[in-house]
Design a protein around this motif. Structure first.
Motif, PDB file in Angstrom:
ATOM      1  N   ALA A 298      22.660  58.405   7.780  1.00  0.00           N
ATOM      2  CA  ALA A 298      22.709  58.190   6.341  1.00  0.00           C
ATOM      3  C   ALA A 298      23.974  58.771   5.725  1.00  0.00           C
ATOM      4  CB  ALA A 298      21.473  58.813   5.686  1.00  0.00           C
ATOM      5  N   VAL A 299      24.405  59.931   6.190  1.00  0.00           N
ATOM      6  CA  VAL A 299      25.569  60.592   5.595  1.00  0.00           C
ATOM      7  C   VAL A 299      26.871  60.013   6.111  1.00  0.00           C
ATOM      8  CG1 VAL A 299      26.799  62.792   5.419  1.00  0.00           C
ATOM      9  CG2 VAL A 299      24.324  62.724   5.118  1.00  0.00           C
ATOM     10  N   TRP A 300      26.936  59.747   7.422  1.00  0.00           N
ATOM     11  CA  TRP A 300      28.220  59.370   8.021  1.00  0.00           C
ATOM     12  C   TRP A 300      28.481  57.866   8.018  1.00  0.00           C
ATOM     13  CZ3 TRP A 300      31.826  62.854   8.832  1.00  0.00           C
ATOM     14  CH2 TRP A 300      31.443  64.195   8.978  1.00  0.00           C
ATOM     15  N   SER A 301      27.453  57.037   7.827  1.00  0.00           N
ATOM     16  CA  SER A 301      27.669  55.588   7.859  1.00  0.00           C
ATOM     17  C   SER A 301      28.656  55.105   6.800  1.00  0.00           C
ATOM     18  CB  SER A 301      26.335  54.857   7.709  1.00  0.00           C
ATOM     19  OG  SER A 301      25.540  55.023   8.849  1.00  0.00           O
ATOM     20  N   PRO A 302      28.505  55.495   5.515  1.00  0.00           N
ATOM     21  CA  PRO A 302      29.503  55.026   4.533  1.00  0.00           C
ATOM     22  C   PRO A 302      30.920  55.475   4.870  1.00  0.00           C
ATOM     23  CG  PRO A 302      27.576  55.908   3.420  1.00  0.00           C
ATOM     24  CD  PRO A 302      27.434  56.265   4.862  1.00  0.00           C
ATOM     25  N   ALA A 303      31.062  56.719   5.347  1.00  0.00           N
ATOM     26  CA  ALA A 303      32.400  57.214   5.691  1.00  0.00           C
ATOM     27  C   ALA A 303      33.013  56.403   6.827  1.00  0.00           C
ATOM     28  CB  ALA A 303      32.329  58.693   6.072  1.00  0.00           C
ATOM     29  N   VAL A 304      32.225  56.101   7.844  1.00  0.00           N
ATOM     30  CA  VAL A 304      32.740  55.339   8.983  1.00  0.00           C
ATOM     31  C   VAL A 304      33.067  53.907   8.569  1.00  0.00           C
ATOM     32  CG1 VAL A 304      32.140  54.397  11.246  1.00  0.00           C
ATOM     33  CG2 VAL A 304      31.536  56.759  10.684  1.00  0.00           C
ATOM     34  N   ILE A 305      32.171  53.277   7.809  1.00  0.00           N
ATOM     35  CA  ILE A 305      32.378  51.881   7.398  1.00  0.00           C
ATOM     36  C   ILE A 305      33.631  51.745   6.545  1.00  0.00           C
ATOM     37  CG2 ILE A 305      31.429  50.008   5.999  1.00  0.00           C
ATOM     38  CD1 ILE A 305      28.629  50.949   6.899  1.00  0.00           C
ATOM     39  N   PHE A 306      33.777  52.613   5.551  1.00  0.00           N
ATOM     40  CA  PHE A 306      34.931  52.493   4.654  1.00  0.00           C
ATOM     41  C   PHE A 306      36.220  52.970   5.320  1.00  0.00           C
ATOM     42  CE2 PHE A 306      31.629  51.817   1.622  1.00  0.00           C
ATOM     43  CZ  PHE A 306      32.209  51.099   0.594  1.00  0.00           C
ATOM     44  N   SER A 307      36.117  53.873   6.286  1.00  0.00           N
ATOM     45  CA  SER A 307      37.318  54.250   7.048  1.00  0.00           C
ATOM     46  C   SER A 307      37.818  53.069   7.877  1.00  0.00           C
ATOM     47  CB  SER A 307      37.009  55.443   7.961  1.00  0.00           C
ATOM     48  OG  SER A 307      36.707  56.595   7.221  1.00  0.00           O
ATOM     49  N   MET A 308      36.896  52.353   8.524  1.00  0.00           N
ATOM     50  CA  MET A 308      37.287  51.174   9.290  1.00  0.00           C
ATOM     51  C   MET A 308      37.861  50.097   8.381  1.00  0.00           C
ATOM     52  SD  MET A 308      34.032  50.985  11.907  1.00  0.00           S
ATOM     53  CE  MET A 308      34.627  49.493  12.679  1.00  0.00           C
ATOM     54  N   LEU A 309      37.266  49.945   7.189  1.00  0.00           N
ATOM     55  CA  LEU A 309      37.818  48.985   6.234  1.00  0.00           C
ATOM     56  C   LEU A 309      39.221  49.395   5.804  1.00  0.00           C
ATOM     57  CD1 LEU A 309      37.515  46.552   4.329  1.00  0.00           C
ATOM     58  CD2 LEU A 309      36.397  48.075   2.686  1.00  0.00           C
ATOM     59  N   GLY A 310      39.429  50.687   5.575  1.00  0.00           N
ATOM     60  CA  GLY A 310      40.755  51.176   5.209  1.00  0.00           C
ATOM     61  C   GLY A 310      41.778  50.932   6.303  1.00  0.00           C
ATOM     62  N   LEU A 311      41.403  51.181   7.553  1.00  0.00           N
ATOM     63  CA  LEU A 311      42.320  50.933   8.667  1.00  0.00           C
ATOM     64  C   LEU A 311      42.661  49.452   8.783  1.00  0.00           C
ATOM     65  CD1 LEU A 311      40.788  53.336  11.355  1.00  0.00           C
ATOM     66  CD2 LEU A 311      42.924  53.644  10.085  1.00  0.00           C
ATOM     67  N   PHE A 312      41.658  48.606   8.531  1.00  0.00           N
ATOM     68  CA  PHE A 312      41.913  47.161   8.570  1.00  0.00           C
ATOM     69  C   PHE A 312      42.910  46.770   7.479  1.00  0.00           C
ATOM     70  CE2 PHE A 312      40.803  43.005   6.724  1.00  0.00           C
ATOM     71  CZ  PHE A 312      41.108  42.191   7.798  1.00  0.00           C
ATOM     72  N   LEU A 313      42.727  47.308   6.252  1.00  0.00           N
ATOM     73  CA  LEU A 313      43.633  46.984   5.151  1.00  0.00           C
ATOM     74  C   LEU A 313      45.037  47.507   5.420  1.00  0.00           C
ATOM     75  CD1 LEU A 313      41.273  47.738   2.123  1.00  0.00           C
ATOM     76  CD2 LEU A 313      41.950  45.490   2.989  1.00  0.00           C
ATOM     77  N   ILE A 314      45.129  48.690   6.029  1.00  0.00           N
ATOM     78  CA  ILE A 314      46.445  49.251   6.362  1.00  0.00           C
ATOM     79  C   ILE A 314      47.164  48.366   7.378  1.00  0.00           C
ATOM     80  CG2 ILE A 314      47.598  51.197   7.494  1.00  0.00           C
ATOM     81  CD1 ILE A 314      45.543  53.028   6.187  1.00  0.00           C
ATOM     82  N   SER A 315      46.394  47.828   8.323  1.00  0.00           N
ATOM     83  CA  SER A 315      47.019  46.978   9.351  1.00  0.00           C
ATOM     84  C   SER A 315      47.572  45.684   8.763  1.00  0.00           C
ATOM     85  CB  SER A 315      45.993  46.650  10.441  1.00  0.00           C
ATOM     86  OG  SER A 315      44.962  45.809   9.935  1.00  0.00           O
ATOM     87  N   LYS A 316      47.093  45.309   7.565  1.00  0.00           N
ATOM     88  CA  LYS A 316      47.552  44.077   6.929  1.00  0.00           C
ATOM     89  C   LYS A 316      48.775  44.293   6.030  1.00  0.00           C
ATOM     90  CE  LYS A 316      44.423  41.392   8.671  1.00  0.00           C
ATOM     91  NZ  LYS A 316      44.797  40.296   9.614  1.00  0.00           N
ATOM     92  N   ILE A 317      49.181  45.567   5.846  1.00  0.00           N
ATOM     93  CA  ILE A 317      50.351  45.831   5.005  1.00  0.00           C
ATOM     94  C   ILE A 317      51.602  45.329   5.713  1.00  0.00           C
ATOM     95  CG2 ILE A 317      51.756  47.623   3.911  1.00  0.00           C
ATOM     96  CD1 ILE A 317      49.290  49.330   3.697  1.00  0.00           C
ATOM     97  N   ARG A 318      52.447  44.650   4.964  1.00  0.00           N
ATOM     98  CA  ARG A 318      53.702  44.172   5.543  1.00  0.00           C
ATOM     99  C   ARG A 318      54.650  45.349   5.725  1.00  0.00           C
ATOM    100  NH1 ARG A 318      55.913  39.333   2.069  1.00  0.00           N
ATOM    101  NH2 ARG A 318      55.278  40.718   0.366  1.00  0.00           N
ATOM    102  N   THR A 319      55.139  45.514   6.928  1.00  0.00           N
ATOM    103  CA  THR A 319      56.042  46.624   7.239  1.00  0.00           C
ATOM    104  C   THR A 319      57.484  46.157   7.355  1.00  0.00           C
ATOM    105  OG1 THR A 319      55.670  46.283   9.608  1.00  0.00           O
ATOM    106  CG2 THR A 319      54.211  47.837   8.449  1.00  0.00           C
TER     107      THR A 319
END
Length: 793
Positions: free
Chosen positions: A772-793
């Motif tokens: 219950a505590v760690w699921s939101p953190a893990v889900i949104f961290s993975m979403l953040g990593l996905f969004l970072i990977s889409k940034i044009r470098t």
């Protein structure tokens, strides 16, 4: 020309509204969490139906948005116009022939619209919300009385009884291995009832506790002074009085409190009262009216501030917003206090912030003193800088540049820190103002209330910091990278061959360090400060009355139950024990002890207790076997030491045999006297873990386990927020920046909601606490990593 005026008006509103909406959402979420903390027992109770929780959630919103709307209007107006001022857009508008009056008009229209909205909320929404809060509170109390026993929890709310069940089923209302304690002052006896099974039969006004295979033992309240007896009664029905009928009557009553009345009803209520009640009703009436007008006042005040200052960016705008808010609400506090003490009429006291704001707006709009004051400040700065001797030392930023091979990591960290502390200071001030505004009606009407309120706010600061720090980290991340992007520094760095991912490293390291700092404050500072601030808040709410610590505490272990009272500081200092004799500790009563050569001071602190009773059970915890009673005791080194005379009562074959003992020891591996429960916010992680190990109640173990997991998630919380926030801020193109920042704020709101929802699932047992505590953190961290990977470098 009209089309140009319309376009400029739209542009002005387009510059202000995004910052207003962002500020409104941010402030509302933070203050909603603060208000929800006052109803912790409802939000995180497994016995409260979900529909009551949702009703309470909706009921808290009007009060919050009624306060945050004016504050957000001021912030949005000042920051939006500051941005235009910094980009020289206001200069261009003026050069096109648009005067200050034309600039003010669309902002005034916005203020009028928001004032109408605030008026509806204060007149209709706030009273309805207050009524709903009262209804939820009464329904919650009734719900608890319908199932007053929870396995593993001592219930002392039923008049005359203390009831404890080792296990049972909350849904069916059947309990196993019950222990019931009742004192009878008229006969000077204590009745102890044990039963293998039991249930509660409810009626409107009273209820019956039905016990099977009940054994009743009677002991004198003062040991060795009366008769002892025990008998097996089989089935027993005990009539217990509850307040259920009274609460149902209140729930159906149409009598309302002043907070639940509209303006007209509040006026009639004030006319029907005299003295203090009348003044408080009139103050409440004026407060609602003033809060409804405040959005328009803040629009004018913010516009006047910016049009008079020719320089300054967002940071300067936040500073001006903070000054305006503090000044306005200080005048509001002053006016209410002077009206409450009878020095000025309520109407004048309530209008004091409006008069002060009107004076400030007129001074800023019609006077040129601002420029004169700033001129003197600039001259003083030039003189002061000329006195400084030039230094030949290498500047700190140059050292950091060399260490980081030219990348401006130090500049990023410096900006992150600047915006973090700026956001932290502003949000903390709003939090403090809202809290003070909420408690002022209690503190302002009691002697020493202002000083008590100041002490409460001081000890509230660690709690405020931990609540606001993640949000301030989000603001710092957005502000730093958005401004760098708008100033084309991101483009410059990436054109020079620096990866966008490399630009995020200082942010992620800073957020992780911030998480560890928050953990340290949470463990070392917060528990003590939370205990004090809760104590001061209770004193303010009760008119300055000190909370008593003389009550009886109950603690259960595997096969024992302890009841005791905490010793006062004087009793702890007076406690003495005789030195060891023939390998055993003997003692004299602490009240009659006298110093001698073979006596020594007892090394006791929080473990010193008085009026100790130990109930020893057998046969799978179902039957009471032995009762120990002593006036004073202490735990140390795996044993409980009795001071003075103790009594041991053994229950065997329907008889009680008692003896007086001077033996000063009772084996107990864990200290039962520091297991007094309380809120998880009053404990360190180690103390919470110990509570989990000692609690019999499954619901309480879940609650404390969720609290423990949240403690560890604090370390990673700023980093998680930075992971899904940074991709929206780190955009190379300037177009759509407001939209992308809006996405980031929306995602933050979604994360906050998901965290609270999953936490509720953990409390109710639908999910394990760790999931219950760690699921939101893990889900949104993975979403953040996905969004970072889409940034044009």
């Amino acid at each position: 020309m009209k089309r140009i005026g319309w376009l400029i008006s739209r542009y002005l509103l387009g510059a202000i509204v995004p910052y207003f909406v962002f500020s409104w959402l941010l402030l509302s979420v933070i203050l909603f969490v603060q208000q929800a903390g006052s109803f912790y027992n409802i939000f995180f109770s497994v016995n409260i139906p979900a529909h009551l929780v949702w009703q309470l959630t909706l009921a808290l919103i009007p009060n919050v948005i009624a306060f945050t709307c004016p504050a957000a209007v001021l912030v949005g107006t000042i920051i939006g116009l500051s941005k235009m001022q910094g980009d020289s857009e206001l200069v261009a508008i003026r050069a096109a022939g648009v005067g200050d009056l034309q600039i003010v008009v669309p902002i005034v229209v916005l203020g009028i619209g928001l004032s109408i909205f605030a008026f509806l909320v204060n007149i209709k929404g706030v009273p309805i919300a207050a009524t709903l809060v009262r209804s939820v509170a009464l329904q919650t109390a009734i719900q608890k009385l319908e199932s007053p026993i929870e396995p593993g929890v001592f219930n002392t709310e039923i008049a005359g009884y203390t009831i404890y069940a080792r296990s049972g089923n909350i849904a069916t209302g059947h309990w196993n291995n019950l222990f019931i304690y009742r004192e009878d002052p008229s006969s000077g006896t204590v009745r102890l009832i044990t039963s293998e099974k039991g249930r509660i039969d409810l009626t409107d006004q009273a209820s019956e506790l039905v016990l099977e295979n009940a054994i009743v033992s009677t002991l004198p309240r003062v040991f060795s002074t009366g008769n002892y007896s025990t008998e097996n009664l089989g089935e027993v029905r005990l009539a217990i009085k509850t307040r259920r009928g009274e609460l149902i009557e209140k729930l159906g009553s149409k009598q309302s409190t002043p907070e639940e009345l509209g303006l007209g009803e509040l006026s009639d209520y004030a006319q029907s009262k005299e003295g203090k009640d009348r003044i408080e009703a009139q103050i409440l009436q004026m407060r609602r009216v003033i809060l409804s007008i405040t959005p328009l006042i803040f629009c004018l005040l913010g516009t006047a501030m910016i049009l008079r200052f020719s320089r300054g960016g967002r940071g300067f705008g936040v500073f001006l917003s903070l000054i305006g808010l503090i000044g306005y609400f200080l005048l509001a506090f002053l006016g209410e206090q002077m009206a409450r003490t009878g020095r000025i009429p309520v109407l004048i006291g309530g209008a004091l912030p409006l008069v002060g704001s009107a004076a400030a707006i007129g001074w800023l709009s019609l006077s040129s003193r601002v420029d004169l004051v700033r001129g003197w400040i600039e001259r003083f700065g030039v003189r002061f800088s000329s006195l400084r001797r030039p230094t030949a030392r290498v500047e700190a930023r140059n050292i950091f540049v060399d260490l980081t091979t030219g990348l401006r990591d130090f500049d990023l960290i410096k900006n992150l820190a600047k915006y973090f502390f700026l956001a932290l200071g502003f949000l903390s001030s709003i939090f403090l103002i809202f809290t003070a505004f909420d408690l002022w009606r209690f503190a302002g009407s009691m002697d020493g209330g202002v000083w008590l309120l100041l002490k409460y706010l001081f000890f509230l600061l660690p709690f405020i910091y931990l609540q606001i720090s993640p949000s301030a980290a989000m603001v710092a991340t957005l502000a730093t990278y958005v401004i760098k992007s708008r100033q084309n520094e991101i483009v410059t760095w990436t054109s020079a061959g620096q990866s966008v991912y490399r630009l995020l490293v200082p942010c992620f390291i800073s957020m992780l360090l911030l998480g560890f700092a928050n953990w340290g404050i949470q463990e070392r500072v917060s528990p003590g400060s939370n205990r004090l601030q809760d104590e001061y808040r209770a004193q303010i709410r009760t008119g300055g009355a000190l909370t008593s610590t003389a009550g009886k505490y109950w603690v259960a272990s595997d096969d024992r139950i302890y009841s005791f009272q905490l010793a006062s500081d004087n009793e702890r200092l007076a406690a003495k024990v005789v030195g060891p004799t023939e390998g055993n500790l003997t003692g004299t009563d602490s009240a009659n002890a006298s110093a001698s050569d073979n006596e020594k001071q007892v090394p006791c602190s929080s473990s010193c207790i008085r009026n100790l009773t130990i109930y020893q059970f057998a046969n799978g915890r179902s039957s009471l076997q032995t009762v120990y009673r002593t006036n004073s005791a202490s735990w140390s080194g795996g044993k409980i030491a009795f001071y003075g005379v103790a009594e041991k009562s053994v229950l065997t074959e329907g008889k009680i045999s008692s003896e007086t003992i001077n033996f000063g020891e009772f084996a107990e591996s864990n200290n039962p006297f520091d297991q007094l429960g309380g809120k998880p916010s009053h404990m360190t992680a180690a103390e919470i873990r110990r509570e989990i190990e000692t609690r019999d109640s499954e619901a309480e173990r879940r609650s404390f386990t969720v609290a423990l997991e949240k403690r560890f998630s604090t370390i990673f919380l700023p980093l998680v927020i930075a992971l899904f926030t940074a991709p929206f801020a780190l955009s190379i193109h300037r177009s759509g920046k407001v939209v992308t920042v809006g996405y980031a704020v929306g995602l933050w709101l979604l994360y906050t909601g998901a965290t609270n929802l999953f936490e509720q699932f953990g409390q109710s047992g639908f999910l394990s606490p760790s999931v219950a505590v760690w699921s939101p953190a893990v889900i949104f961290s993975m979403l953040g990593l996905f969004l970072i990977s889409k940034i044009r470098t």
